[in-house]
Scaffold this motif. Structure first.
Motif, PDB file in Angstrom:
ATOM      1  N   TRP A  91     -42.449 -19.804 -51.807  1.00  0.00           N
ATOM      2  CA  TRP A  91     -41.238 -20.556 -51.449  1.00  0.00           C
ATOM      3  C   TRP A  91     -39.988 -19.825 -51.989  1.00  0.00           C
ATOM      4  O   TRP A  91     -39.017 -19.596 -51.256  1.00  0.00           O
ATOM      5  CB  TRP A  91     -41.330 -21.984 -52.003  1.00  0.00           C
ATOM      6  CG  TRP A  91     -40.071 -22.755 -51.894  1.00  0.00           C
ATOM      7  CD1 TRP A  91     -39.385 -23.023 -50.732  1.00  0.00           C
ATOM      8  CD2 TRP A  91     -39.322 -23.332 -52.960  1.00  0.00           C
ATOM      9  NE1 TRP A  91     -38.257 -23.736 -51.031  1.00  0.00           N
ATOM     10  CE2 TRP A  91     -38.193 -23.947 -52.382  1.00  0.00           C
ATOM     11  CE3 TRP A  91     -39.507 -23.402 -54.344  1.00  0.00           C
ATOM     12  CZ2 TRP A  91     -37.234 -24.610 -53.156  1.00  0.00           C
ATOM     13  CZ3 TRP A  91     -38.573 -24.069 -55.108  1.00  0.00           C
ATOM     14  CH2 TRP A  91     -37.445 -24.664 -54.511  1.00  0.00           C
ATOM     15  N   LEU A  92     -40.039 -19.440 -53.246  1.00  0.00           N
ATOM     16  CA  LEU A  92     -38.880 -18.766 -53.838  1.00  0.00           C
ATOM     17  C   LEU A  92     -38.651 -17.393 -53.202  1.00  0.00           C
ATOM     18  O   LEU A  92     -37.518 -16.988 -52.949  1.00  0.00           O
ATOM     19  CB  LEU A  92     -39.067 -18.649 -55.358  1.00  0.00           C
ATOM     20  CG  LEU A  92     -39.076 -20.008 -56.084  1.00  0.00           C
ATOM     21  CD1 LEU A  92     -39.557 -19.871 -57.510  1.00  0.00           C
ATOM     22  CD2 LEU A  92     -37.682 -20.650 -56.044  1.00  0.00           C
ATOM     23  N   PHE A  93     -39.740 -16.683 -52.912  1.00  0.00           N
ATOM     24  CA  PHE A  93     -39.651 -15.366 -52.270  1.00  0.00           C
ATOM     25  C   PHE A  93     -39.033 -15.498 -50.875  1.00  0.00           C
ATOM     26  O   PHE A  93     -38.132 -14.752 -50.506  1.00  0.00           O
ATOM     27  CB  PHE A  93     -41.054 -14.761 -52.182  1.00  0.00           C
ATOM     28  CG  PHE A  93     -41.139 -13.455 -51.440  1.00  0.00           C
ATOM     29  CD1 PHE A  93     -40.840 -12.261 -52.080  1.00  0.00           C
ATOM     30  CD2 PHE A  93     -41.542 -13.403 -50.108  1.00  0.00           C
ATOM     31  CE1 PHE A  93     -40.928 -11.036 -51.406  1.00  0.00           C
ATOM     32  CE2 PHE A  93     -41.633 -12.196 -49.424  1.00  0.00           C
ATOM     33  CZ  PHE A  93     -41.320 -11.014 -50.074  1.00  0.00           C
ATOM     34  N   SER A  94     -39.514 -16.469 -50.109  1.00  0.00           N
ATOM     35  CA  SER A  94     -39.030 -16.629 -48.730  1.00  0.00           C
ATOM     36  C   SER A  94     -37.537 -16.913 -48.717  1.00  0.00           C
ATOM     37  O   SER A  94     -36.812 -16.415 -47.846  1.00  0.00           O
ATOM     38  CB  SER A  94     -39.757 -17.773 -48.030  1.00  0.00           C
ATOM     39  OG  SER A  94     -41.123 -17.515 -48.019  1.00  0.00           O
ATOM     40  N   ASN A  95     -37.085 -17.708 -49.665  1.00  0.00           N
ATOM     41  CA  ASN A  95     -35.650 -18.010 -49.686  1.00  0.00           C
ATOM     42  C   ASN A  95     -34.810 -16.783 -50.023  1.00  0.00           C
ATOM     43  O   ASN A  95     -33.680 -16.665 -49.552  1.00  0.00           O
ATOM     44  CB  ASN A  95     -35.351 -19.187 -50.613  1.00  0.00           C
ATOM     45  CG  ASN A  95     -35.546 -20.509 -49.873  1.00  0.00           C
ATOM     46  OD1 ASN A  95     -35.430 -20.555 -48.634  1.00  0.00           O
ATOM     47  ND2 ASN A  95     -35.857 -21.559 -50.590  1.00  0.00           N
ATOM     48  N   LYS A  96     -35.384 -15.854 -50.797  1.00  0.00           N
ATOM     49  CA  LYS A  96     -34.651 -14.600 -51.064  1.00  0.00           C
ATOM     50  C   LYS A  96     -34.641 -13.715 -49.828  1.00  0.00           C
ATOM     51  O   LYS A  96     -33.745 -12.911 -49.630  1.00  0.00           O
ATOM     52  CB  LYS A  96     -35.325 -13.833 -52.211  1.00  0.00           C
ATOM     53  CG  LYS A  96     -35.053 -14.432 -53.568  1.00  0.00           C
ATOM     54  CD  LYS A  96     -35.726 -13.582 -54.654  1.00  0.00           C
ATOM     55  CE  LYS A  96     -35.954 -14.420 -55.895  1.00  0.00           C
ATOM     56  NZ  LYS A  96     -37.071 -13.952 -56.706  1.00  0.00           N
ATOM     57  N   MET A  97     -35.669 -13.846 -48.999  1.00  0.00           N
ATOM     58  CA  MET A  97     -35.823 -12.966 -47.839  1.00  0.00           C
ATOM     59  C   MET A  97     -35.128 -13.502 -46.595  1.00  0.00           C
ATOM     60  O   MET A  97     -34.951 -12.775 -45.624  1.00  0.00           O
ATOM     61  CB  MET A  97     -37.309 -12.788 -47.522  1.00  0.00           C
ATOM     62  CG  MET A  97     -38.108 -12.126 -48.605  1.00  0.00           C
ATOM     63  SD  MET A  97     -37.882 -10.356 -48.583  1.00  0.00           S
ATOM     64  CE  MET A  97     -38.834  -9.946 -47.121  1.00  0.00           C
ATOM     65  N   ARG A  98     -34.770 -14.774 -46.589  1.00  0.00           N
ATOM     66  CA  ARG A  98     -34.127 -15.337 -45.393  1.00  0.00           C
ATOM     67  C   ARG A  98     -32.752 -14.728 -45.212  1.00  0.00           C
ATOM     68  O   ARG A  98     -32.063 -14.452 -46.193  1.00  0.00           O
ATOM     69  CB  ARG A  98     -33.997 -16.860 -45.530  1.00  0.00           C
ATOM     70  CG  ARG A  98     -35.270 -17.595 -45.214  1.00  0.00           C
ATOM     71  CD  ARG A  98     -35.206 -19.002 -45.722  1.00  0.00           C
ATOM     72  NE  ARG A  98     -34.455 -19.883 -44.839  1.00  0.00           N
ATOM     73  CZ  ARG A  98     -34.993 -20.562 -43.838  1.00  0.00           C
ATOM     74  NH1 ARG A  98     -36.271 -20.441 -43.584  1.00  0.00           N
ATOM     75  NH2 ARG A  98     -34.272 -21.362 -43.095  1.00  0.00           N
ATOM     76  N   PRO A  99     -32.348 -14.534 -43.957  1.00  0.00           N
ATOM     77  CA  PRO A  99     -31.007 -13.984 -43.739  1.00  0.00           C
ATOM     78  C   PRO A  99     -29.951 -14.907 -44.337  1.00  0.00           C
ATOM     79  O   PRO A  99     -30.140 -16.129 -44.355  1.00  0.00           O
ATOM     80  CB  PRO A  99     -30.883 -13.950 -42.216  1.00  0.00           C
ATOM     81  CG  PRO A  99     -32.232 -14.166 -41.670  1.00  0.00           C
ATOM     82  CD  PRO A  99     -33.054 -14.831 -42.721  1.00  0.00           C
ATOM     83  N   LYS A 100     -28.878 -14.311 -44.827  1.00  0.00           N
ATOM     84  CA  LYS A 100     -27.841 -15.069 -45.529  1.00  0.00           C
ATOM     85  C   LYS A 100     -27.303 -16.233 -44.681  1.00  0.00           C
ATOM     86  O   LYS A 100     -26.952 -17.280 -45.202  1.00  0.00           O
ATOM     87  CB  LYS A 100     -26.676 -14.148 -45.914  1.00  0.00           C
ATOM     88  CG  LYS A 100     -27.039 -13.081 -46.923  1.00  0.00           C
ATOM     89  CD  LYS A 100     -27.088 -13.619 -48.359  1.00  0.00           C
ATOM     90  CE  LYS A 100     -27.810 -12.690 -49.306  1.00  0.00           C
ATOM     91  NZ  LYS A 100     -29.277 -12.636 -49.191  1.00  0.00           N
TER      92      LYS A 100
END
Ligand code: A3P
Length: 323
Positions: free
Chosen positions: A160-169
């Motif tokens: 979950w935390l990783f995906s939020n870092k990877m989502r486009p701004k």
């Protein structure tokens, strides 16, 4: 053969629109193929290419197979350092200047031909579920697999935390609740998590000489023991002399979370991820967060803990012994 390759690509293009779809965790949507949710452009395409024989396995191939966030980065470093222990000096080791993901890349449809020419043993990292691998890889040729599993609550929080870092701004963050719902329903890249683990667990019971089943938590508790076991499994056991010289300890120390996460390359470097529709620049630092067992306690509600535990226990008897 170009014609055969084109035929497979056509099959792939025609297959994708017929599959069930769901929202993905980053921007991509996921499609469901033979019970597993995959990003179409990379995992699914690779699976289809492998099905049609476009990947040529070798008996010396070593696969690192993991569910995303189960400890891929760490195990890449440990396996790379173990296999290459006679090739590099620890003071000038490639892992000190090159991220683990560059030393030990993922098998991807776009690098099949480069991989052909790698010297043996080829180190190949995958997240694909066991049942989606062709028989040539899992049985006939007899490649070896190191599988790493991790507690689903830690996997979920990490993902979950990783995906939020990877989502486009420009995309809003994925809420904990939404991510939790998807994960529990099995909807995450290479999910359902539980079926992924179970597939490799069963295969490791059937072919213990071909599939080594490790747990992140066990490697954390006793890294030297696991590294020695892994070296033996991979046909390169440590000699008594190596052990006395502290080679195992040196590998464990070099690959530790504290050491790797503080290296300049992992703080500021990046890797180009090719598993999506377009190339994504991924900072090495996103692969190093806390590296601890049990951080889920700081993120999940009592209901969430209960639900994940319930799924794990329900899934079946074998898996509740595993996790
Ligand atoms: P956390 O988010 O719980 O910290 P993957 O490599 O499969 O993407 O998994 C990433 C997880 O492994 C992250 O977990 C990350 O911090 C942890 N990790 C990365 N390197 C590690 C290491 N050397 N030792 C232990 N854990 C490590």
């Amino acid at each position: 053969d170009i014609d055969v390759y084109q035929k497979t690509l056509k099959r792939f293009e025609e297959l994708v629109p017929t599959l069930p779809r769901s929202k993905g965790w980053m921007t991509n949507h996921l499609v469901q193929y033979q019970g597993f949710w995959l990003i179409p452009t990379s995992p699914l395409k690779a699976v289809i290419l492998m099905e049609d024989g476009h990947f040529k396995p070798q008996p010396t191939d070593i696969f690192l197979s993991t569910f995303p966030k189960a400890g891929t980065t760490w195990l890449k470093a440990l396996i790379f350092a173990t296999i290459n222990r006679n090739n590099f000096d620890f003071s000038k080791h490639p892992l000190l200047t090159t991220g683990p993901h560059d030393c030990f890349p993922f098998l991807d449809p776009r690098n099949f031909s480069e991989i052909e020419s790698l010297p043996p043993p080829r180190l190949l990292s995958i997240h694909y579920p066991f049942c989606l691998l062709p028989e040539s890889v899992t049985a006939t040729v007899g490649c070896r697999f190191v599988y790493v599993c991790r507690n689903p609550k830690d996997v979920f929080v990490s993902m979950w935390l990783f995906s939020n870092k990877m989502r486009p701004k420009e995309e809003p963050p994925l809420s904990l609740e939404e991510a939790f719902e998807m994960f529990s329903e099995g909807v995450s890249n290479h999910g359902p998590f539980w079926d992924h683990v179970l597939g490799y667990w069963k295969a490791s019971l059937e072919s213990p000489d071909k599939i080594l089943f490790l747990k992140y938590e066990e490697v954390k508790r006793g890294p030297s023991v696991r590294v020695k076991k892994m070296a033996q499994f991979l046909g390169q056991p440590f000699s008594a002399e190596e052990e006395n010289q502290g080679v195992v300890d040196e590998i464990v120390r070099m690959c530790s979370f504290d050491n790797l996460s503080n290296l300049q390359v992992n703080k500021t470097g990046h890797v180009v991820h090719i598993s999506h529709n377009f190339d994504v620049i991924v900072n090495h630092s996103v692969f190093f967060r806390k590296g601890q067992v049990g951080d889920w306690e700081n993120h999940l509600t009592a209901e969430m803990i209960q639900r994940l535990d319930h799924i794990t226990n329900e899934k079946n008897e074998i898996i509740s012994q595993v996790l």
